[in-house]
Enzyme design. Sequence first.
Site, mmCIF file in Angstrom:
data_model
loop_
_atom_site.group_PDB
_atom_site.id
_atom_site.type_symbol
_atom_site.label_atom_id
_atom_site.label_comp_id
_atom_site.label_asym_id
_atom_site.label_seq_id
_atom_site.Cartn_x
_atom_site.Cartn_y
_atom_site.Cartn_z
ATOM 1 N N SER A 139 0.789 -1.290 -0.080
ATOM 2 C CA SER A 139 -0.085 0.036 0.240
ATOM 3 C C SER A 139 0.792 1.246 -0.066
ATOM 4 O O SER A 139 0.510 2.276 -0.514
ATOM 5 C CB SER A 139 -1.203 0.066 1.187
ATOM 6 O OG SER A 139 -2.006 -0.678 0.893
ATOM 7 N N LYS A 199 -5.133 -5.989 14.206
ATOM 8 C CA LYS A 199 -6.437 -5.793 13.728
ATOM 9 C C LYS A 199 -7.522 -5.871 14.799
ATOM 10 O O LYS A 199 -8.325 -5.016 14.691
ATOM 11 C CB LYS A 199 -6.843 -6.800 12.567
ATOM 12 C CG LYS A 199 -6.161 -6.550 11.240
ATOM 13 C CD LYS A 199 -6.621 -7.256 10.110
ATOM 14 C CE LYS A 199 -6.025 -7.072 8.999
ATOM 15 N NZ LYS A 199 -6.426 -7.833 7.756
ATOM 16 N N ASP A 236 -11.362 -5.974 4.294
ATOM 17 C CA ASP A 236 -10.826 -7.269 3.799
ATOM 18 C C ASP A 236 -11.643 -8.006 2.773
ATOM 19 O O ASP A 236 -11.536 -8.367 1.650
ATOM 20 C CB ASP A 236 -10.093 -8.050 4.563
ATOM 21 C CG ASP A 236 -8.904 -7.430 5.241
ATOM 22 O OD1 ASP A 236 -8.559 -6.395 4.904
ATOM 23 O OD2 ASP A 236 -8.229 -8.044 6.086
ATOM 24 N N GLY A 280 -9.956 -21.137 6.410
ATOM 25 C CA GLY A 280 -9.281 -20.137 7.121
ATOM 26 C C GLY A 280 -10.440 -18.891 7.547
ATOM 27 O O GLY A 280 -10.967 -18.408 7.033
ATOM 28 N N GLY A 306 -9.408 -16.495 10.451
ATOM 29 C CA GLY A 306 -8.945 -15.514 10.965
ATOM 30 C C GLY A 306 -9.631 -14.177 10.931
ATOM 31 O O GLY A 306 -10.713 -14.003 10.195
ATOM 32 N N ALA A 350 -9.081 -11.725 8.415
ATOM 33 C CA ALA A 350 -9.177 -11.841 7.001
ATOM 34 C C ALA A 350 -10.408 -12.609 6.952
ATOM 35 O O ALA A 350 -11.432 -12.415 5.874
ATOM 36 C CB ALA A 350 -8.078 -11.969 6.093
ATOM 37 N N ARG A 395 -12.595 -20.994 16.473
ATOM 38 C CA ARG A 395 -12.538 -19.904 15.903
ATOM 39 C C ARG A 395 -13.813 -20.013 14.925
ATOM 40 O O ARG A 395 -14.628 -19.042 14.517
ATOM 41 C CB ARG A 395 -11.439 -19.590 15.218
ATOM 42 C CG ARG A 395 -11.200 -18.077 14.396
ATOM 43 C CD ARG A 395 -9.754 -17.968 14.272
ATOM 44 N NE ARG A 395 -8.949 -18.815 13.346
ATOM 45 C CZ ARG A 395 -7.704 -18.671 13.204
ATOM 46 N NH1 ARG A 395 -6.977 -17.504 13.842
ATOM 47 N NH2 ARG A 395 -6.929 -19.434 12.517
ATOM 48 N N GLY A 450 -4.059 -12.925 -4.611
ATOM 49 C CA GLY A 450 -3.741 -11.900 -3.480
ATOM 50 C C GLY A 450 -3.340 -10.697 -3.984
ATOM 51 O O GLY A 450 -4.016 -9.593 -3.676
#
Length: 319
Positions: A35, A85, A122, A146, A148, A150, A175, A257
């Site tokens: 970024s 985050k 995200d 996944g 988490g 994101a 999670r 990505g």
Amino acid sequence: MTTWIPDGTAETPQHLSGATRLFPIIGDPITHVQSPIWLTRTFAERGHNGICVPMQVPEGALDAVMAGLAATPNVDGILVTMPHKHDAFTYCSTSTDRAGRSGVVSVMRRNPDGTWHGDMLDGLAFVKAQQDHGATIHGSRALLVGTGSAGSAIAIALIEAGVRELVLHDADLSRVSGLLDLLEMMDPGRARAGTADPTGFDLVFNATPLGMGDKDPLPVDRSLLTSSMFVGDVVSGHGTTPLIAAARSVGCGTASGEHMVEAVQDLMADFMLGRRSEQRPLPLHRRIDPRRHDEPFAPTAPAQPPRAGHGPENYANSC
């Protein structure tokens, strides 16, 4: 005496001066973030004198850094990557509903009173990248590996975009359970837990850090991928990941990505420049003194993601 001023480039903005507004990106590690180039270029294209700069902020240093940034008047916004985050959310006096659902932020900007307003981009960026590269989200069956920070944001965005069914897989079952509770409140019966077997899915998505390391296994069995599937990956800054390479080898549509990083730039610029106006004050039980981190974020928030070096690093340390 003549003062030499370099021509503007992506790395050296033409209008860099004492009037330039600062938008640091904080995280650890920070070396792969993109970024600083992408967002600075987007600001320039919009005629805004702003620059994004990387700041390596180790775990445990966030209090001191946030105090310094809050006290620096020419810091107008902050980009947040792992491992901050979740903790960064506690510094926000207001947030979008999207960030408030999960207690996680990826971007923060100044409110008129100097406090911080947070959002989580995200998921929006991931869904946009898939759609921009040919994926049909609405009415499809999706596997997401996944869950988490994101992954949670992606799951929320996929539900909002109208997937017919969303199956979540993560080695951390607690999670998954926390995220399923959240999704059930949004749209009952649409999401469930499952294995990483992609058979029968239209969409196969990786929101884990697998692919960052040269010897990482694939998040799904490559032999089970078929050309009818669309495959998306959050990992960026590491070239073509083994998952994307495997998917392309059997004729799958893909979004990498890097595509997600591209998709998020306009969203971040809109947010930082105040063009995304969804805003709500945090309930009193969600407002946490930024000097303290011993209070819960929210009863329904997913469990903390893996720490630095073990999480997607805002899609693998890409933003």
